[in-house]
Scaffold this active site. Structure first.
Site, PDB file in Angstrom:
ATOM      1  N   GLY A  36      -5.715   3.428  -1.686  1.00 44.50           N
ATOM      2  CA  GLY A  36      -6.798   3.206  -0.729  1.00 44.50           C
ATOM      3  C   GLY A  36      -6.939   4.430   0.148  1.00 44.50           C
ATOM      4  O   GLY A  36      -6.086   5.328   0.141  1.00 44.50           O
ATOM      5  N   SER A 110      -3.955   8.343  -3.931  1.00 43.75           N
ATOM      6  CA  SER A 110      -4.155   8.425  -5.399  1.00 43.75           C
ATOM      7  C   SER A 110      -5.616   8.119  -5.746  1.00 43.75           C
ATOM      8  O   SER A 110      -5.915   7.079  -6.300  1.00 43.75           O
ATOM      9  CB  SER A 110      -3.195   7.484  -6.131  1.00 43.75           C
ATOM     10  OG  SER A 110      -3.081   6.211  -5.540  1.00 43.75           O
TER      11      SER A 110
END
Length: 202
Positions: A36, A110
């Site tokens: 996130g 990520s």
């Protein structure tokens, strides 16, 4: 060009295996991979999850983006190539923890589907992706680390959500919308979802 070493002799077949370690710890290991935007609540949820699991007798290890970048990945920047290498190393470390029977809780932006697929390919079936979903506007409003202000002022380049993309997971194990929930509610939802994954079959 890097030449592959020929003098490497792994001893995986001679050391105590994962199954024995899981039996010893009385738990089933997995990697809880939280993705996130910065400020979405990943680390807050991870810390809460760790505390709740410890109360229930589970052994865990948190891997957090800022902590990792002060140690094993301190030589990496935020270029696309370095972000990829950052996640590759984290996934390999996570796999080592899982092979020790330890539940690993990861907090990393990520940002792309490809980079998370890389992690999943390394970790395998133990990968549990949790999308900590908060809008860019909500995260900017929180700006708990002051990063959004720096990004707006041009002090941080390739900032995810502003001038670098964030691709939401297409089919996560769980999605938590932190804009609509308290931290305690978010932690409770993750605990309830992940607990059945951790019970070691006798």
């Amino acid at each position: 060009m890097t030449t592959k070493a020929t003098n490497i002799h792994p001893v995986f077949d001679r050391i105590i295996g994962r199954d024995e370690k899981e039996q010893f710890l009385n738990q089933k290991a997995c990697v809880v991979w939280m993705t996130g935007l910065s400020g979405s609540g990943k680390t807050t949820i991870a810390i809460g999850l760790e505390k709740e699991l410890q109360k229930r007798g589970f052994l865990t290890q948190i891997l957090d983006g800022d902590n990792i970048r002060t140690g094993i990945n301190k030589n990496l920047g935020f270029s696309e190539e370095d972000r990829t290498e950052n996640i590759r190393r984290i996934a390999e470390v996570s796999k080592l923890f899982v092979n020790c029977g330890i539940i690993t809780i990861n907090c990393f932006v990520s940002p792309t589907l490809e980079i998370r697929k890389q992690a999943k390919d390394i970790i395998g079936e133990d990968f549990r992706e949790i999308y900590v979903n908060a809008s860019y506007e909500e995260c900017e409003k929180r700006d708990v680390k002051g990063l959004y202000k720096k990004a707006r002022n041009g002090e941080i380049k390739n900032f995810t959500g502003l001038d670098a993309p964030f691709e939401a997971p297409e089919n996560p194990f769980l999605e938590i919308k932190t804009s609509d929930m308290t931290p305690e509610q978010s932690v409770e939802e993750v605990v309830n979802a992940i607990l059945p994954q951790l019970i070691k079959n006798k």
